[in-house]
Design a protein around this motif. Sequence first.
Motif, PDB file in Angstrom:
ATOM      1  N   HIS A  17       0.835  -1.209   0.000  1.00 56.24           N
ATOM      2  CA  HIS A  17       0.000   0.000   0.000  1.00 56.24           C
ATOM      3  C   HIS A  17       0.869   1.258   0.000  1.00 56.24           C
ATOM      4  CE1 HIS A  17      -3.766   2.100   0.423  1.00 56.24           C
ATOM      5  NE2 HIS A  17      -3.337   2.737   1.505  1.00 56.24           N
ATOM      6  N   ILE A  18       1.969   1.225   0.718  1.00 55.52           N
ATOM      7  CA  ILE A  18       2.874   2.382   0.730  1.00 55.52           C
ATOM      8  C   ILE A  18       3.513   2.567  -0.645  1.00 55.52           C
ATOM      9  CG2 ILE A  18       5.044   3.277   1.699  1.00 55.52           C
ATOM     10  CD1 ILE A  18       4.169   2.053   4.385  1.00 55.52           C
ATOM     11  N   ARG A  19       3.888   1.455  -1.296  1.00 54.31           N
ATOM     12  CA  ARG A  19       4.441   1.557  -2.664  1.00 54.31           C
ATOM     13  C   ARG A  19       3.436   2.209  -3.616  1.00 54.31           C
ATOM     14  NH1 ARG A  19       6.272  -3.883  -1.541  1.00 54.31           N
ATOM     15  NH2 ARG A  19       8.528  -3.908  -1.147  1.00 54.31           N
ATOM     16  N   GLN A  20       2.166   1.822  -3.496  1.00 56.77           N
ATOM     17  CA  GLN A  20       1.131   2.404  -4.343  1.00 56.77           C
ATOM     18  C   GLN A  20       0.988   3.900  -4.098  1.00 56.77           C
ATOM     19  OE1 GLN A  20      -2.385   0.104  -3.456  1.00 56.77           O
ATOM     20  NE2 GLN A  20      -1.597  -1.762  -4.441  1.00 56.77           N
ATOM     21  N   ARG A  21       1.115   4.304  -2.835  1.00 54.36           N
ATOM     22  CA  ARG A  21       0.992   5.733  -2.509  1.00 54.36           C
ATOM     23  C   ARG A  21       2.172   6.523  -3.082  1.00 54.36           C
ATOM     24  NH1 ARG A  21      -2.292   8.424   1.302  1.00 54.36           N
ATOM     25  NH2 ARG A  21      -3.570   6.549   1.095  1.00 54.36           N
ATOM     26  N   GLU A  23       3.659   5.909  -5.853  1.00 56.10           N
ATOM     27  CA  GLU A  23       3.409   6.036  -7.299  1.00 56.10           C
ATOM     28  C   GLU A  23       2.342   7.072  -7.611  1.00 56.10           C
ATOM     29  OE1 GLU A  23       2.525   2.070  -8.532  1.00 56.10           O
ATOM     30  OE2 GLU A  23       4.567   1.328  -8.117  1.00 56.10           O
ATOM     31  N   GLN A  24       1.501   7.427  -6.614  1.00 50.37           N
ATOM     32  CA  GLN A  24       0.469   8.441  -6.830  1.00 50.37           C
ATOM     33  C   GLN A  24       1.075   9.809  -7.114  1.00 50.37           C
ATOM     34  OE1 GLN A  24      -2.688   7.122  -3.548  1.00 50.37           O
ATOM     35  NE2 GLN A  24      -3.075   9.162  -4.317  1.00 50.37           N
ATOM     36  N   PHE A  25       2.275  10.019  -6.613  1.00 49.06           N
ATOM     37  CA  PHE A  25       2.924  11.324  -6.750  1.00 49.06           C
ATOM     38  C   PHE A  25       4.143  11.166  -7.668  1.00 49.06           C
ATOM     39  CE2 PHE A  25       0.566  11.185  -2.784  1.00 49.06           C
ATOM     40  CZ  PHE A  25      -0.174  12.352  -2.845  1.00 49.06           C
ATOM     41  N   ASP A  26       5.027  12.140  -7.707  1.00 49.90           N
ATOM     42  CA  ASP A  26       6.197  12.071  -8.598  1.00 49.90           C
ATOM     43  C   ASP A  26       7.269  11.162  -7.989  1.00 49.90           C
ATOM     44  OD1 ASP A  26       5.055  13.685 -10.432  1.00 49.90           O
ATOM     45  OD2 ASP A  26       6.243  15.471 -10.000  1.00 49.90           O
ATOM     46  N   HIS A  27       6.859   9.962  -7.576  1.00 48.53           N
ATOM     47  CA  HIS A  27       7.784   9.004  -6.960  1.00 48.53           C
ATOM     48  C   HIS A  27       8.578   9.655  -5.827  1.00 48.53           C
ATOM     49  CE1 HIS A  27       7.025   5.620  -9.635  1.00 48.53           C
ATOM     50  NE2 HIS A  27       6.850   6.513 -10.571  1.00 48.53           N
ATOM     51  N   LYS A  28       7.844  10.498  -5.068  1.00 54.36           N
ATOM     52  CA  LYS A  28       8.433  11.133  -3.888  1.00 54.36           C
ATOM     53  C   LYS A  28       7.346  11.281  -2.836  1.00 54.36           C
ATOM     54  CE  LYS A  28      12.216  13.037  -2.157  1.00 54.36           C
ATOM     55  NZ  LYS A  28      13.526  12.361  -2.182  1.00 54.36           N
ATOM     56  N   LEU A  29       7.443  10.504  -1.761  1.00 54.21           N
ATOM     57  CA  LEU A  29       6.421  10.531  -0.725  1.00 54.21           C
ATOM     58  C   LEU A  29       7.065  10.800   0.621  1.00 54.21           C
ATOM     59  CD1 LEU A  29       3.411   9.960   0.084  1.00 54.21           C
ATOM     60  CD2 LEU A  29       4.141   7.616   0.581  1.00 54.21           C
TER      61      LEU A  29
END
Length: 484
Positions: A17-21, A23-29
């Motif tokens: 789930h964290i990996r998916q989050r 990817e929601q942004f510019d690969h920066k979370l």
Amino acid sequence: MTTGFDNEKYLRMQSEHIRQRIEQFDHKLYLEFGGKLFDDFHASRVLPGFAPDSKLLMLKQLSSQAELIIAISAKDIEKNKIRGDLMITYGSDVLRLMDSFRENGLYVGSVVITQYSGQDSALLFRKRLENLGIRVYLHYHIPGYPSNIPLIVSEEGYGKNEYIETSRPLVIITAPGPGSGKMATCLSQLYHEHKRGIHAGYAKFETFPIWNIPLKHPVNLAYEAATADLNDINMIDPFHLEAYGETTVNYNRDVEIFPVLNTIFEKIYGKSPYKSPTDMGVNMAGNCICDDEACREASCQEIIRRYYASLNSLFKGNCPEEEVQKVELLMNQAGITTADRKVVSPAIECAKKTDSPAAAMELPDGRVITGKTSSLLGASAALLLNALKELAGQPHSLHIISPESIEPIQKLKVDYLKSKNPRLHTDEVLIALSASAAASADARLALEQLPKLEGCQAHTSVMLSDVDLKIFKKLGVQVTCEAV
């Protein structure tokens, strides 16, 4: 204790789930990480099957993508704030956390000192870390935070903070304790990343309250009991209900701050990526409860333990009466009383019969045994020996430590160390048992039972000494005591 939580499923779901989050942004979370990363014993008590180091194991699965930033408030450095469970300063805990993360193969990028407003102690702490080769950044106190949004989202607000250089897609912000400025650090970084053309994201990882189980579920009530000193309350997320027509659980501080966060997101991004505080979270624990009844029972027991802890704290003058009253209210909501703790009545009844302090323990198979005060042993020490003999299948009358070997220890305590209490504490009786085990097969057999005490429940009719509390904690015994 019956297993109620699927830990393997949790590790898989949470990391995915964290990996998916990301990817929601510019690969920066930027992930604000609440609660304890190490030794999360509260979670393991209320979710039987949850490993105390589950969060750490989950992060290790993401280690190639993750780096950690440790936040510490300049105010906490200045007043030498102490972490209650470890009795070390927040400053010392920063170094402890760094060592622990690195030992587990996790990359610690830097430390950020938040809420800085010229404190000399903060600059000395920064210099100390830099001498150790650690990168340190300063984030400044912003007047009117968090309501003065025009100032916050400006060059005089977040823009004044030092930009933290990071190199990996997942940046985890953690801290020695609450109030360290984790969220502000994340939001400041979003502002700076946006200036650099990077659409970075923010998410929040908190195990409790669990958003997708009922508001008054004992697991969530146990979280309120655990944070009674902070006066946190769980509540239905009104923003999520309005946006999706779905009932979810959050806690008051996140709900109260969400309109401010939403406005900050809009100022930074142009529009907010989230419609509710629940949207910001990434917690999957609720999906991994495999036996709801087991978790309910475990959580009810935790609430009772928290009640006794609050009573003891009130007795010592370390908490207000309102804290005890709040936990009492939570017990009423869960429909439980202290009588639902199996070891309470036997300990009190034994104390009445002997007219002296007594203790009781529930063994893994449900048997309850007691310990009473004698001329040689305190009640807790007697309880330990009785429990070990019971687990070893030895008769109660057997002396696994001879009285002759106890008497010299008492002489040392009273005559040389000037102690007023000649009876052996739990640590002393364990040392005596270890010494006896060298020559006695019975003592050796009893000593070998110690690992079986982990997870056992115990109660004493009087407040315990710090020594006895620490020994029970090290053995994994979950102990409560009367505020007497």
